[in-house]
Enzyme design. Structure first.
Site, PDB file in Angstrom:
ATOM      1  N   GLU A 152       0.846  -0.874   0.262  1.00 55.34           N
ATOM      2  CA  GLU A 152      -0.600   0.128   0.132  1.00 55.34           C
ATOM      3  C   GLU A 152       0.837   1.471  -0.151  1.00 55.34           C
ATOM      4  O   GLU A 152       0.826   1.774   0.915  1.00 55.34           O
ATOM      5  CB  GLU A 152      -1.091   0.348   1.387  1.00 55.34           C
ATOM      6  CG  GLU A 152      -1.609  -0.939   0.757  1.00 55.34           C
ATOM      7  CD  GLU A 152      -3.313  -0.811   1.850  1.00 55.34           C
ATOM      8  OE1 GLU A 152      -3.023  -0.544   3.361  1.00 55.34           O
ATOM      9  OE2 GLU A 152      -4.046  -1.786   2.174  1.00 55.34           O
ATOM     10  N   GLU A 170      -5.479  -8.298   1.067  1.00 51.14           N
ATOM     11  CA  GLU A 170      -6.215  -8.630   2.350  1.00 51.14           C
ATOM     12  C   GLU A 170      -7.445  -7.912   1.942  1.00 51.14           C
ATOM     13  O   GLU A 170      -7.946  -7.388   0.902  1.00 51.14           O
ATOM     14  CB  GLU A 170      -4.832  -7.061   2.650  1.00 51.14           C
ATOM     15  CG  GLU A 170      -3.840  -7.300   3.264  1.00 51.14           C
ATOM     16  CD  GLU A 170      -3.914  -6.014   4.191  1.00 51.14           C
ATOM     17  OE1 GLU A 170      -5.047  -5.106   4.408  1.00 51.14           O
ATOM     18  OE2 GLU A 170      -3.066  -5.421   4.307  1.00 51.14           O
TER      19      GLU A 170
HETATM   20  C1  NOJ Z   1      -4.242  -2.712   5.361  1.00 53.08           C
HETATM   21  C2  NOJ Z   1      -2.316  -2.680   6.087  1.00 53.08           C
HETATM   22  O1  NOJ Z   1      -1.627  -3.153   5.230  1.00 53.08           O
HETATM   23  C3  NOJ Z   1      -2.716  -3.256   7.293  1.00 53.08           C
HETATM   24  O2  NOJ Z   1      -1.397  -2.828   8.005  1.00 53.08           O
HETATM   25  C4  NOJ Z   1      -3.916  -2.728   8.122  1.00 53.08           C
HETATM   26  O3  NOJ Z   1      -3.566  -3.570   9.204  1.00 53.08           O
HETATM   27  C5  NOJ Z   1      -5.186  -3.434   7.062  1.00 53.08           C
HETATM   28  N1  NOJ Z   1      -4.903  -2.604   6.261  1.00 53.08           N
HETATM   29  C6  NOJ Z   1      -6.270  -3.094   8.203  1.00 53.08           C
HETATM   30  O4  NOJ Z   1      -6.906  -1.503   8.000  1.00 53.08           O
END
Ligand code: NOJ
Length: 484
Positions: free
Chosen positions: A163, A389
């Site tokens: 990200e 994710e």
């Molecule tokens: C994206 C992130 O990559 C991760 O580190 C985070 O905990 C999750 N989203 C949830 O916010």
């Protein structure tokens, strides 16, 4: 038809969020080690000093993963554990830890997916300018090369950066994540560009060490969707989703997929004159763009929610076709007004109804985005994808029967996975799905207050308790999605 037999079902985590062991065995400090210790920066001052203590308890976690039948584990490496100051000597003890982790996966028939950068930049590099400094991109390439050579026989799947949108948007614009700076447009773009350069250089470094590696990165951003799958012109939806995403991200212009994936997959920054990054993006050298667009094998998508769009009512009074045509032919062209440009969109966002479904973090529950997201991204970039994710935060707790019941999460996963299944059945090449997260963990500035895991962590004693959703997900995996 359902999910192909080769579909990679997995779960994900990140070093700073789970490891702890923050000051052990020669590890250097990362920007998160210092940021989380600054007063007022995280919920109740929570930090990752101990976290889930995965640094010492990873075997237990891998055992649980194996019992549940989760066969793919996406985790990140702490750059500062391996190279304490980011660019100098390698810390053998750091590599030893990841050796044990990787070997532990392989012994249990779990495929490791390594993310190289999940936000914990070595502090020493930050002190030299961090992502503002082009040398950081080269230090990252060296780190990638060291890791790839070290694991060349054992690891095939790599994601370079997680990200970038949040690295810049939350860390350098909104200043709610480490390093907590607020940069002006020009410097923000410079940091963004160096991050992308780091990605491209790392792709080359990994490829040189492991020619058959499967390499991607994890992208996030706002995505539009509609409630219908048979709309006549998905390209209009895609365009509308792109333009609307910056509004939906309330001023965080980087929080969209295009500013990352256009340069990475198409070799150019978006031609979007409205963007504050555009004046700087135009000046980037062709050679840098060639590096940034080094071929990758898949796009990782972190998708949690999207915004609904519907076909716009035709407005006979507004005709800016000329404007649009000119903008396509001539990137410099400024539409008469931004509003006017958006009026030309065939899809517009739908207002959320009162009481719409939300997670504990108040994120909207929008399952359709797991169909439309991959579809729109595939139509634009034409590459295989993995959902790197997806998941939801819940106010989980231990019930009287000493179990953790999380029907919300099960319902969320069920709805989202049905949409993903529809996409896969239509031939959209999504080859894997990683639940975020395996265990509860440090949700960055929200600390331990938000729980995303399949496994509950009792932070008083670090006991692991599989939630109902872990058993549910296990059943879905064992049936390869046929029970959905
Ligand atoms: C994206 C992130 O990559 C991760 O580190 C985070 O905990 C999750 N989203 C949830 O916010």
């Amino acid at each position: 038809m359902s999910f192909p037999k080769t579909f990679s079902w997995g779960a994900a985590s990140a070093s700073y969020q789970i490891e702890g062991g923050a000051f052990e065995d020669g590890k250097g400090l990362s920007i998160w080690d210092s940021y989380s210790h600054r007063p007022g920066k995280t919920f109740n001052g929570h930090n990752g000093d101990i976290s889930c203590d995965a640094y010492h308890r990873f075997e237990e976690d891998l055992d649980l993963m194996q019992e549940l039948g989760i066969r793919n584990y996406r985790f990140s490496l702490s750059w500062a554990r391996i190279i304490p100051d980011g660019s100098g000597q390698v810390n053998q003890a750091g590599l030893d830890y990841y050796d044990k982790l990787v070997n532990g996966c392989l012994m249990r028939n779990i495929t490791p997916w390594i993310t190289l950068y999940h936000w914990d930049l070595p502090r020493a590099l930050y002190l030299k300018g961090g992502w503002l400094n082009r040398d950081t991109s080269h230090a990252f390439a060296r780190y990638a090369s060291i890791v790839a050579k070290h694991f060349s026989v054992r690891v095939k799947h790599f994601m370079t950066i997680n990200e970038p949108q949040c690295v810049i948007g939350l860390g350098h614009l909104d200043a709610v994540h480490a390093p907590g700076t607020r940069l002006g447009d020009e410097d923000m773009f410079l940091s963004w560009h160096h991050l992308l350069l780091a990605h491209g250089l790392a792709v080359k470094a990994i490829r040189a060490a492991i020619p058959k590696a499967s390499i991607g990165l994890a992208s996030t951003g706002k995505l539009g969707y509609t409630s219908r799958k048979d709309i006549p012109s998905p390209e209009d939806l895609s365009r509308a989703s792109f333009y609307t995403s910056r509004e939906e991200a309330s001023g965080n212009y980087y929080f969209n997929h295009q500013w990352l994936l256009d340069p990475v997959c198409l070799g150019h920054y978006p031609k979007d004159p409205v963007s504050p990054c555009y004046p700087y993006a135009r000046k980037v050298k062709a050679e840098d763009l060639r590096t940034i667009s080094a071929p990758i094998d898949f796009i990782g998508l972190n998708i949690y929610n999207g915004f609904e769009m519907e076909a716009a009512a035709p407005d006979p009074g507004t005709d800016d076709r000329e404007d649009r045509k000119q903008a396509e032919a001539e990137p410099e062209h400024q539409p008469k007004t931004k509003r006017k440009q958006e009026e030309a969109l065939a899809y517009v966002p739908v207002d959320k109804y009162p009481g719409y479904p939300r997670t504990a973090l108040k994120w909207p529950v929008t399952p359709e985005v797991l169909y439309w997201g991959p579809r729109l991204i595939y139509e634009r970039y034409g590459l295989p994808m993995v959902i790197a994710e997806n998941g939801q935060s819940c106010n989980d707790r231990i019930f009287l029967d000493e179990e953790v019941h999380d029907p919300d999460r099960i319902d969320f996963l069920h709805r989202y996975l049905l949409e993903l299944k529809a996409a896969v059945e239509e031939g959209i090449p999504v080859t894997g799905y990683f639940h975020w997260s395996f265990t509860d963990n440090l949700e960055w500035h929200s600390g331990y207050d938000d729980r995303f895991g399949l496994i509950y962590i009792d932070y008083r004693n670090l006991q692991r308790i599989p939630k109902d959703s872990a058993q549910w997900y296990s059943r879905i995996i064992r049936g390869n999605g046929s029970d959905l």
